[in-house]
Design an enzyme around this catalytic site. Structure first.
Site, PDB file in Angstrom:
ATOM      1  N   GLU A 195       1.468  -6.453  -5.174  1.00  0.00           N
ATOM      2  CA  GLU A 195       1.181  -5.574  -6.316  1.00  0.00           C
ATOM      3  C   GLU A 195       2.445  -4.894  -6.856  1.00  0.00           C
ATOM      4  O   GLU A 195       2.762  -4.996  -8.034  1.00  0.00           O
ATOM      5  CB  GLU A 195       0.156  -4.512  -5.899  1.00  0.00           C
ATOM      6  CG  GLU A 195      -0.067  -3.471  -6.980  1.00  0.00           C
ATOM      7  CD  GLU A 195      -1.388  -2.753  -6.899  1.00  0.00           C
ATOM      8  OE1 GLU A 195      -2.359  -3.299  -6.342  1.00  0.00           O
ATOM      9  OE2 GLU A 195      -1.468  -1.617  -7.428  1.00  0.00           O
ATOM     10  N   ASP A 199       0.844  -1.202   0.000  1.00  0.00           N
ATOM     11  CA  ASP A 199       0.000   0.000   0.000  1.00  0.00           C
ATOM     12  C   ASP A 199       0.879   1.251   0.000  1.00  0.00           C
ATOM     13  O   ASP A 199       0.752   2.116  -0.861  1.00  0.00           O
ATOM     14  CB  ASP A 199      -0.923  -0.001   1.233  1.00  0.00           C
ATOM     15  CG  ASP A 199      -1.775  -1.244   1.290  1.00  0.00           C
ATOM     16  OD1 ASP A 199      -2.694  -1.357   0.484  1.00  0.00           O
ATOM     17  OD2 ASP A 199      -1.495  -2.119   2.126  1.00  0.00           O
TER      18      ASP A 199
HETATM   19  O1  TRH Z   1       4.455  -6.168   0.639  1.00  0.00           O
HETATM   20  P1  TRH Z   1       3.462  -6.747  -0.288  1.00  0.00           P
HETATM   21  O2  TRH Z   1       3.026  -8.088   0.018  1.00  0.00           O
HETATM   22  O3  TRH Z   1       2.207  -5.806  -0.350  1.00  0.00           O
HETATM   23  C1  TRH Z   1       0.881  -6.272  -0.504  1.00  0.00           C
HETATM   24  C2  TRH Z   1       0.287  -5.970  -1.804  1.00  0.00           C
HETATM   25  O4  TRH Z   1       0.413  -4.636  -2.161  1.00  0.00           O
HETATM   26  C3  TRH Z   1      -1.171  -6.341  -1.824  1.00  0.00           C
HETATM   27  O5  TRH Z   1      -1.740  -6.032  -3.054  1.00  0.00           O
HETATM   28  C4  TRH Z   1      -1.863  -5.586  -0.745  1.00  0.00           C
HETATM   29  O6  TRH Z   1      -3.194  -5.901  -0.726  1.00  0.00           O
HETATM   30  C5  TRH Z   1      -1.202  -5.968   0.521  1.00  0.00           C
HETATM   31  O7  TRH Z   1       0.176  -5.624   0.495  1.00  0.00           O
HETATM   32  C6  TRH Z   1      -1.852  -5.282   1.669  1.00  0.00           C
HETATM   33  O8  TRH Z   1       4.083  -6.745  -1.771  1.00  0.00           O
HETATM   34  P2  TRH Z   1       4.342  -5.576  -2.816  1.00  0.00           P
HETATM   35  O9  TRH Z   1       3.063  -5.011  -3.321  1.00  0.00           O
HETATM   36  O10 TRH Z   1       5.253  -6.110  -3.801  1.00  0.00           O
HETATM   37  O11 TRH Z   1       5.086  -4.447  -2.004  1.00  0.00           O
HETATM   38  C7  TRH Z   1       6.421  -4.554  -1.601  1.00  0.00           C
HETATM   39  C8  TRH Z   1       7.119  -3.206  -1.689  1.00  0.00           C
HETATM   40  O12 TRH Z   1       8.414  -3.306  -1.133  1.00  0.00           O
HETATM   41  C9  TRH Z   1       7.316  -2.740  -3.133  1.00  0.00           C
HETATM   42  O13 TRH Z   1       7.168  -1.319  -3.183  1.00  0.00           O
HETATM   43  C10 TRH Z   1       8.759  -3.103  -3.432  1.00  0.00           C
HETATM   44  C11 TRH Z   1       9.373  -2.853  -2.097  1.00  0.00           C
HETATM   45  N1  TRH Z   1      10.662  -3.504  -1.804  1.00  0.00           N
HETATM   46  C12 TRH Z   1      11.778  -2.712  -1.660  1.00  0.00           C
HETATM   47  O14 TRH Z   1      11.718  -1.491  -1.828  1.00  0.00           O
HETATM   48  N2  TRH Z   1      12.958  -3.316  -1.309  1.00  0.00           N
HETATM   49  C13 TRH Z   1      13.083  -4.653  -1.137  1.00  0.00           C
HETATM   50  O15 TRH Z   1      14.190  -5.134  -0.805  1.00  0.00           O
HETATM   51  C14 TRH Z   1      11.913  -5.468  -1.340  1.00  0.00           C
HETATM   52  C15 TRH Z   1      12.014  -6.959  -1.172  1.00  0.00           C
HETATM   53  C16 TRH Z   1      10.726  -4.861  -1.661  1.00  0.00           C
END
Ligand code: TRH
Length: 402
Positions: free
Chosen positions: A287, A23
């Site tokens: 996402e 989010d």
């Molecule tokens: O963390 P998530 O599982 O988030 C989820 C989804 O958004 C889902 O749709 C929502 O309903 C739920 O949360 C509540 O996975 P997502 O979306 O990939 O978000 C991870 C964020 O972290 C993304 O902006 C990438 C970032 N990230 C980094 O910046 N550095 C890292 O080392 C990693 C592994 C991720």
């Protein structure tokens, strides 16, 4: 010739952190982009600064308001007395974005309704490849108590949606990285990872339920190559510890057969993009990392955010149908197994590892992944389409008032 600059807009975005980092990950990415590329004054209201700090270590937990990368960050609390003062300020903005239907504070809605020129109210929705998204993109709902109009704006992977979030220079930066022969080894060595001649690099970001041990088993048994697996700290810890039979720690390296696993720190969003560009295969989730893997133009496996009553299953299906990979049924079987879909559980043969062919298949997937990324990048980015939509609405509203 006198060129008139469009008015600098004031925008407030509201984000509630439901779970994990997606989010705030999406909202922060959008705020930075609107500020940097569209010269918008952006204020971001977020209810969970601690989750935000994981993504952006410069965030301070003790401040009600702070300035970061040109964006004003406000800690969103439900305190009635705070909102009494602040609602007025939000109501005089040009735009209010409610991310993922997070429900604006009541006081803000009432102040907006009293305003002579209410802000354009937009609900930025979650990403889905389902067909209904195209028909709902841009639709209006009327707030029952105030009559205010709320516009639904959907990200997406087709030209009838708002597109995906990427910066103007995304493609040139990515392609320059791919073109520089040493870029990958230099970037990974900063994370303590050195590459060997015959190695395959895989990143692994998933939810705890994923059948990680089965996947690592395939990597361990790979012949003639080393599989370098990059795991962000805190991800699938129990499964990985079970596989290696020891506690895992950030910065450490674990080896079993051909599988060499590195536990990495959580890196910045910009560095995470580069990490995905370095890999031959990316496992992503939710996402935002799912979007970044698509834009990287590399083969990937998606762990969709599991929802109640299996509401995520048609979403996964819809994406697979749209993605239309040439090795469709093999890819489907792998994604189904990774997501523990009921069909794969029913079909699974205890002796067969569903990931057996994954390394060969991901090589075959590379051209399709590149083409897919090109199509997405050619469709135009979410930020530009959103700003265009906002300016049209402002124009319509001022025409009505004058
Ligand atoms: O963390 P998530 O599982 O988030 C989820 C989804 O958004 C889902 O749709 C929502 O309903 C739920 O949360 C509540 O996975 P997502 O979306 O990939 O978000 C991870 C964020 O972290 C993304 O902006 C990438 C970032 N990230 C980094 O910046 N550095 C890292 O080392 C990693 C592994 C991720």
């Amino acid at each position: 010739m006198i060129v008139t600059q469009p008015k600098k807009l004031n925008l407030h975005l509201f984000c509630r952190v439901v779970d994990n980092y997606g989010d705030i990950g999406v909202c922060w990415r959008l705020c930075k982009l609107l500020q940097a590329e569209h010269q918008i004054n952006v204020a971001c209201w977020v209810d969970d600064l601690a989750s935000f700090q994981v993504l952006c270590p410069a965030v301070r937990l003790d401040l009600a308001s702070q300035e970061l990368e040109g964006v004003t960050i406000h800690h969103w609390t439900d305190s009635e007395s705070d909102w009494h003062k602040q609602a007025q300020q939000v109501a005089t903005a040009d735009v209010v974005i409610e991310a993922f239907a997070c429900n604006l504070p009541e006081q803000v809605i009432l102040a907006m309704a009293k305003s002579k020129r209410p802000p354009v109210w937009i609900n930025v929705e979650y990403l889905s490849a389902e067909a209904w998204v195209e028909s709902c993109h841009g639709m209006i709902s009327v707030h029952p108590q105030t009559g205010l109009k709320k516009h639904f704006f959907f990200p997406g992977m087709t030209s009838k949606t708002g597109g995906l979030i990427f910066s103007r220079d995304f493609k040139s930066k990515r392609d320059a990285f791919f073109a520089r022969v040493t870029a990958r080894s230099e970037f990974l060595s900063e994370l303590g990872v050195s590459l060997s001649a015959q190695c395959v690099v895989v990143s692994l970001f998933c939810y705890p339920e994923a059948p990680v041990a089965q996947l690592l088993e395939v990597f361990a048994q790979a012949s003639g190559k080393q599989i370098i697996c990059l795991l962000p700290v805190g991800v699938a810890t129990a499964a990985v510890q079970g596989f290696f039979g020891q506690q895992i720690e950030v910065g450490a390296v674990y080896q079993k057969g051909s599988c060499q696993l590195h536990v990495l720190p959580f890196v910045s969003q910009a560095a995470y993009d580069r990490l995905l560009w370095c890999c031959d295969l990316n496992f992503v989730r939710g996402e935002d990392s799912f979007v970044r893997a698509q834009l990287a133009g590399k083969p990937f496996v998606w762990h969709i955010y599991p929802q109640q009553d299996d509401a995520h299953v048609p979403k996964l299906e819809a994406f697979l149908n749209l993605y239309d990979a040439p090795i469709g049924s093999d890819l489907r079987a792998i994604w189904a197994a990774w997501n523990l879909l009921p069909e794969s559980i029913a079909l699974s043969d205890e002796n067969a590892n569903p990931f057996e062919k994954i390394l060969a298949l991901s090589e075959q997937m590379q051209p399709h992944a590149e083409k897919w990324a090109e199509n997405l990048l050619n469709q135009g980015d979410f930020g530009s389409q959103l700003v265009q939509f906002i300016r049209q609405e402002i124009h319509k509203n001022s025409a009505k008032i004058s």
